[in-house]
Design an enzyme around this catalytic site. Structure first.
Site, PDB file in Angstrom:
ATOM      1  CD  GLU A  84      -2.925  -1.158   2.384  1.00  0.00           C
ATOM      2  OE1 GLU A  84      -3.891  -0.909   1.831  1.00  0.00           O
ATOM      3  OE2 GLU A  84      -2.753  -0.770   3.385  1.00  0.00           O
TER       4      GLU A  84
ATOM      5  CB  CYS B  73       0.933   6.835  11.591  1.00  0.00           C
ATOM      6  SG  CYS B  73       2.552   7.189  11.150  1.00  0.00           S
TER       7      CYS B  73
END
Ligand code: SF4
Length: 344
Positions: A88, A334
């Site tokens: 990703e 994150c």
């Protein structure tokens, strides 16, 4: 041979029989990485044999097999390579600019407890052209979205994988990213983040002045080892002196990242320890509220706890900021990336 793995020297040696003049080299770099139209016939100054040889390079890009855009405009892409493996990458808009958070490995071997990537294990390193391809795909997407008005200006190696664990490919990819007539993103706009993989960290200055971010998250060695298993092999007491000894170039920065986890490292004692460890260092501390992911028992602290943690550090004179969470509604923030088809 892949077109998107060639730096200056590779291009010179691949076309060595044509004894490339610098202007030829610049045309090729521009054509390979910027215009990417493959039509070299328009350059009458190039030998026809060279044009034929250039056309045999593999300039294919990996496939984007899934794409999601968050409410804040953050877009996450699932990129699939020739062998079926995927990663990703996340594109973050900021006014007229974009930052790309890209991946350096399929999965990751580091096993950090606050990171969704860790749950998929390590598959393999990304090759140079696979790292560069993520940037080219992102640039193509930006052109579709906004034409020439907006561009990719910043690269952060904070996606899947520990970048310093794939050092040689990272180093070469950074050299290609910085090529003046190509992608041309300067080192001051590139950041490499690491949990402290020591063999790579010791060679950090070979990366040509890019910024460094240490995933710190705890100062006590045992506590840090609980969430970053690598700390048991390469403890902070070995990592910090190496960072301190880095000779920084003009505008090159170091940052400390601190993921704030509820009832783990968000208390006053942890803030005191952090102050104690960093009080003689002037670098920015980025406080990142933990981003939950499926299967994790860790929790994000309350806003009040996050703000008082920051206030404690700032009141004592440290530079600290709370990083705004982006893309968490699509698991693009994150620590939330995971390219495994069946996620937990
Ligand atoms: S935080 Fe980084 S180093 Fe740790 S498991 Fe996740 S991707 Fe790997």
């Amino acid at each position: 041979m892949y077109q998107y793995e060639l730096d200056n020297q590779d291009i010179q040696s691949y076309f060595k029989e044509f004894d490339l003049h610098e202007s030829h080299l610049n045309i090729l770099i521009n054509n390979f990485y910027r215009s990417r139209d493959k039509d070299l016939k328009q350059f009458s100054q190039l030998p026809s044999g060279l044009i034929t040889k250039a056309s045999t390079l593999d300039a294919s890009l990996p496939k984007i097999i899934d794409q999601q855009t968050a409410l804040d405009g953050t877009t996450k892409f699932l990129v699939q390579f020739d062998d079926g493996e995927s990663v990703e990458m996340v594109l973050l808009p900021f006014y007229k600019k974009f930052t790309l958070c890209l991946s350096s490995q399929v999965g990751c071997a580091m096993g950090c407890k606050f990171c969704f990537t860790a749950t998929q294990g390590y598959k393999r390193n990304l090759k140079v052209h696979e790292i560069i391809s993520q940037i080219l795909l992102a640039k193509d997407y930006i052109i579709q979205l906004a034409g020439e008005k907006r561009d990719l200006t910043n690269i952060v190696f904070m996606g899947q994988g520990e970048p310093l664990h794939n050092f040689e490919n990272l180093k070469k990819a950074i050299n290609i990213i910085r090529l003046r007539n190509g992608i041309s993103i300067s080192e001051k706009n590139i950041t490499v983040s690491s949990v402290g993989y020591l063999p790579g960290l010791k060679r950090f200055n070979e990366l040509g002045g890019v910024n460094f971010a240490l995933s710190l998250h705890a100062v006590d060695e045992n506590k840090r080892g609980e969430i970053i298993p690598l700390n048991q092999k390469y403890p902070l007491k070995e990592i910090l002196p190496i960072i301190d000894a880095m000779e920084l170039r003009r505008k090159q920065t170091i940052e400390y990242e601190y993921i704030l986890i509820d009832d783990f490292n968000d208390d006053l004692e942890s803030a005191k320890e952090l102050y104690g460890a960093l009080k003689d260092r002037t670098h920015m501390i980025n406080i990142i509220p933990f981003n939950p992911f499926p299967g994790s028992k860790l929790k994000k602290p309350s806003l009040e706890k996050i703000q008082s943690f920051k206030k404690y550090l700032v009141d004592l004179g440290l530079r600290a900021m709370i990083r705004t969470t982006k893309g968490d509604d699509i698991l693009a923030a994150c620590g939330q990336l995971n390219s495994k088809k069946e996620k937990q």
